[in-house]
Design an enzyme around this catalytic site. Structure first.
Site, mmCIF file in Angstrom:
data_model
loop_
_atom_site.group_PDB
_atom_site.id
_atom_site.type_symbol
_atom_site.label_atom_id
_atom_site.label_comp_id
_atom_site.label_asym_id
_atom_site.label_seq_id
_atom_site.Cartn_x
_atom_site.Cartn_y
_atom_site.Cartn_z
ATOM 1 N N GLY A 146 7.397 -10.616 -2.493
ATOM 2 C CA GLY A 146 8.316 -9.671 -1.841
ATOM 3 C C GLY A 146 9.112 -10.364 -0.743
ATOM 4 O O GLY A 146 9.357 -9.790 0.317
ATOM 5 N N ARG A 164 13.523 -9.314 0.731
ATOM 6 C CA ARG A 164 14.084 -8.369 1.706
ATOM 7 C C ARG A 164 13.118 -8.189 2.882
ATOM 8 O O ARG A 164 11.956 -8.570 2.811
ATOM 9 C CB ARG A 164 14.297 -6.994 1.060
ATOM 10 C CG ARG A 164 15.335 -6.975 -0.020
ATOM 11 C CD ARG A 164 15.627 -5.563 -0.486
ATOM 12 N NE ARG A 164 14.658 -5.052 -1.444
ATOM 13 C CZ ARG A 164 13.901 -3.971 -1.235
ATOM 14 N NH1 ARG A 164 14.003 -3.289 -0.121
ATOM 15 N NH2 ARG A 164 13.045 -3.562 -2.159
ATOM 16 N N ASN A 200 2.831 -10.398 0.671
ATOM 17 C CA ASN A 200 3.642 -9.471 1.472
ATOM 18 C C ASN A 200 4.190 -8.299 0.656
ATOM 19 O O ASN A 200 4.491 -7.255 1.221
ATOM 20 C CB ASN A 200 4.799 -10.273 2.096
ATOM 21 C CG ASN A 200 5.886 -9.382 2.643
ATOM 22 O OD1 ASN A 200 5.758 -8.814 3.720
ATOM 23 N ND2 ASN A 200 6.980 -9.242 1.883
ATOM 24 N N SER A 205 -1.296 -3.502 7.433
ATOM 25 C CA SER A 205 -0.497 -2.526 8.185
ATOM 26 C C SER A 205 -1.377 -1.833 9.220
ATOM 27 O O SER A 205 -2.584 -1.660 9.010
ATOM 28 C CB SER A 205 0.061 -1.468 7.234
ATOM 29 O OG SER A 205 0.605 -0.385 7.965
ATOM 30 N N TYR A 240 -1.469 4.428 0.580
ATOM 31 C CA TYR A 240 -1.026 3.238 1.332
ATOM 32 C C TYR A 240 -2.113 2.787 2.318
ATOM 33 O O TYR A 240 -2.438 1.598 2.410
ATOM 34 C CB TYR A 240 0.265 3.599 2.065
ATOM 35 C CG TYR A 240 0.952 2.465 2.777
ATOM 36 C CD1 TYR A 240 1.755 1.563 2.080
ATOM 37 C CD2 TYR A 240 0.825 2.301 4.152
ATOM 38 C CE1 TYR A 240 2.407 0.530 2.738
ATOM 39 C CE2 TYR A 240 1.475 1.273 4.822
ATOM 40 C CZ TYR A 240 2.268 0.391 4.114
ATOM 41 O OH TYR A 240 2.908 -0.636 4.769
ATOM 42 N N LYS A 297 -4.087 -0.796 2.240
ATOM 43 C CA LYS A 297 -3.993 -1.717 3.383
ATOM 44 C C LYS A 297 -5.359 -1.933 4.039
ATOM 45 O O LYS A 297 -5.650 -3.031 4.513
ATOM 46 C CB LYS A 297 -2.978 -1.194 4.404
ATOM 47 C CG LYS A 297 -1.537 -1.182 3.877
ATOM 48 C CD LYS A 297 -1.066 -2.569 3.499
ATOM 49 C CE LYS A 297 0.406 -2.630 3.161
ATOM 50 N NZ LYS A 297 0.865 -3.977 2.792
ATOM 51 N N ILE A 303 8.165 -1.485 11.675
ATOM 52 C CA ILE A 303 9.139 -2.570 11.687
ATOM 53 C C ILE A 303 10.414 -2.070 11.008
ATOM 54 O O ILE A 303 10.333 -1.366 9.980
ATOM 55 C CB ILE A 303 8.591 -3.798 10.907
ATOM 56 C CG1 ILE A 303 7.182 -4.194 11.398
ATOM 57 C CG2 ILE A 303 9.564 -4.964 10.959
ATOM 58 C CD1 ILE A 303 7.083 -4.697 12.826
HETATM 59 P P1 NDP Z 1 10.800 -3.724 1.863
HETATM 60 O O1 NDP Z 1 10.761 -2.441 1.111
HETATM 61 O O2 NDP Z 1 11.907 -3.988 2.794
HETATM 62 O O3 NDP Z 1 10.689 -4.948 0.826
HETATM 63 C C1 NDP Z 1 9.680 -4.952 -0.142
HETATM 64 C C2 NDP Z 1 9.656 -6.276 -0.860
HETATM 65 O O4 NDP Z 1 8.565 -6.258 -1.795
HETATM 66 C C3 NDP Z 1 10.912 -6.548 -1.659
HETATM 67 O O5 NDP Z 1 11.157 -7.932 -1.646
HETATM 68 C C4 NDP Z 1 10.517 -6.094 -3.068
HETATM 69 O O6 NDP Z 1 11.237 -6.733 -4.118
HETATM 70 C C5 NDP Z 1 9.067 -6.541 -3.091
HETATM 71 N N1 NDP Z 1 8.242 -5.877 -4.086
HETATM 72 C C6 NDP Z 1 7.983 -4.542 -4.212
HETATM 73 N N2 NDP Z 1 7.183 -4.331 -5.261
HETATM 74 C C7 NDP Z 1 6.920 -5.546 -5.821
HETATM 75 C C8 NDP Z 1 6.166 -5.976 -6.937
HETATM 76 N N3 NDP Z 1 5.493 -5.117 -7.705
HETATM 77 N N4 NDP Z 1 6.137 -7.304 -7.229
HETATM 78 C C9 NDP Z 1 6.833 -8.189 -6.465
HETATM 79 N N5 NDP Z 1 7.553 -7.847 -5.400
HETATM 80 C C10 NDP Z 1 7.602 -6.526 -5.081
HETATM 81 O O7 NDP Z 1 9.380 -3.787 2.618
HETATM 82 P P2 NDP Z 1 9.015 -4.303 4.084
HETATM 83 O O8 NDP Z 1 9.666 -5.596 4.339
HETATM 84 O O9 NDP Z 1 9.178 -3.197 5.030
HETATM 85 O O10 NDP Z 1 7.434 -4.518 3.925
HETATM 86 C C11 NDP Z 1 6.870 -5.764 3.580
HETATM 87 C C12 NDP Z 1 5.345 -5.657 3.704
HETATM 88 O O11 NDP Z 1 5.012 -5.302 5.038
HETATM 89 C C13 NDP Z 1 4.749 -4.586 2.808
HETATM 90 O O12 NDP Z 1 3.494 -5.020 2.326
HETATM 91 C C14 NDP Z 1 4.561 -3.410 3.751
HETATM 92 O O13 NDP Z 1 3.547 -2.560 3.325
HETATM 93 C C15 NDP Z 1 4.196 -4.145 5.019
HETATM 94 N N6 NDP Z 1 4.432 -3.352 6.221
HETATM 95 C C16 NDP Z 1 5.687 -2.899 6.541
HETATM 96 C C17 NDP Z 1 5.882 -2.162 7.675
HETATM 97 C C18 NDP Z 1 7.228 -1.642 8.093
HETATM 98 O O14 NDP Z 1 7.277 -0.900 9.090
HETATM 99 N N7 NDP Z 1 8.309 -1.991 7.442
HETATM 100 C C19 NDP Z 1 4.753 -1.820 8.563
HETATM 101 C C20 NDP Z 1 3.491 -2.352 8.133
HETATM 102 C C21 NDP Z 1 3.350 -3.094 7.008
HETATM 103 P P3 NDP Z 1 12.647 -6.118 -4.696
HETATM 104 O O15 NDP Z 1 13.670 -6.483 -3.647
HETATM 105 O O16 NDP Z 1 12.850 -6.784 -5.994
HETATM 106 O O17 NDP Z 1 12.419 -4.646 -4.784
#
Ligand code: NDP
Length: 247
Positions: free
Chosen positions: A12, A15, A90, A142, A155, A159, A188
């Site tokens: 992931g 993004r 991630n 998380s 979720y 986590k 975040i």
């Molecule tokens: P985003 O939604 O911004 O990005 C998610 C990323 O994960 C993308 O790159 C997406 O790829 C990828 N992804 C989703 N599903 C899959 C899959 N099955 N296989 C491979 N890649 C996958 O998420 P965040 O940046 O916000 O979150 C990143 C991590 O941090 C997550 O684990 C989230 O749970 C954790 N987190 C986030 C928080 C927040 O406040 N944002 C807080 C706490 C934890 P694609 O672009 O192709 O969809």
């Protein structure tokens, strides 16, 4: 803290938090593999940003929840690149809903991506680390996995499960000089949280001692520490990056 000569796979990584981690590890000298599942454009933009800054990176598509696909792709990556030295689990999704209304499919999707995905990628990538007797694995969990949250039972469970994964793999891999740690972000600013209504964001901010949401770079800084030389005696731990909202 040079990562010159090291290969890093960030699931992931296209993004949000993953992108910031990719940029940071590349700036430290690692060659970064930017994983994504569907949004190739975002992954390519991340790669271009890394290259423009003088780093090196490749994009790599696979679904972390699809064991055959993820294992096959990682195996081939190790064959082609020689090793994966750093793995950041991630990739994550949300499918929120109250417990009584939550569909089994939403439970499965979140557990499969957020927890089973980390198990699959760790299993596949750790073989190369064991051979080299060096490795760094960071699991992005998380604050919700520690505190729980109404509407996020799937979720929170995934986590929280990551804590067990982190501690158990840390124990199993320590003899091979592979450390396994977690980073638990609070709220975040990314695509995942952007959709929260303004009033919900204000309510969240009121519960955060530092009174603001975090940035993806805040999380990337903790990951950078955990894969660098300064943390070589730290394993099985979790760093909380949450502005003090959970202590
Ligand atoms: P985003 O939604 O911004 O990005 C998610 C990323 O994960 C993308 O790159 C997406 O790829 C990828 N992804 C989703 N599903 C899959 C899959 N099955 N296989 C491979 N890649 C996958 O998420 P965040 O940046 O916000 O979150 C990143 C991590 O941090 C997550 O684990 C989230 O749970 C954790 N987190 C986030 C928080 C927040 O406040 N944002 C807080 C706490 C934890 P694609 O672009 O192709 O969809």
């Amino acid at each position: 803290m040079s990562l010159n000569g090291k290969n890093a796979l960030v699931t992931g990584g296209s993004r949000g938090i993953g992108r910031a981690i990719c940029l940071r590890l590349a700036a430290m000298g690692a060659h970064v593999f930017i994983n994504y599942v569907s949004n190739s454009q975002a992954a390519e933009e991340t790669q271009q940003e890394i290259v423009a800054a003088g780093g090196s990176a490749d994009t790599i598509a696979f679904d972390v929840a699809d064991a055959a696909q993820a294992e096959g792709t990682i195996k081939q990556l190790i064959k082609d690149a020689g090793s994966i030295d750093i793995l950041v689990n991630n990739a994550g999704i949300t499918r929120d809903g109250l417990m009584v209304r939550m569909k089994e499919a939403d439970w499965d999707a979140v557990l499969d991506t957020n927890l089973k995905g980390a198990f699959i990628c760790t299993k596949a990538a750790s073989r190369a680390m064991m051979k080299k007797r060096w490795g760094r694995i960071v699991n992005i969990s998380s604050v919700i996995g520690f505190a729980g949250n109404a509407g996020q039972v799937n979720y929170a469970s995934a986590k929280a499960g990551m804590q067990g994964l982190t501690k158990s793999t840390a124990r199993e891999f320590s003899a091979r000089n592979i450390t396994v740690n977690g980073v638990a972000p609070g709220y975040i600013v990314t695509d995942m949280t952007k959709t929260l209504p303004e009033e919900v964001q204000e309510k969240i901010k009121a519960e955060i001692p530092l009174a603001c949401l975090g940035s993806p770079e805040d999380v990337a800084g903790a990951v950078a520490y955990l894969v660098g030389d300064d943390s070589s005696y730290i394993t099985g731990q979790t760093i909380h990056v949450n502005g003090g909202m959970y202590m």
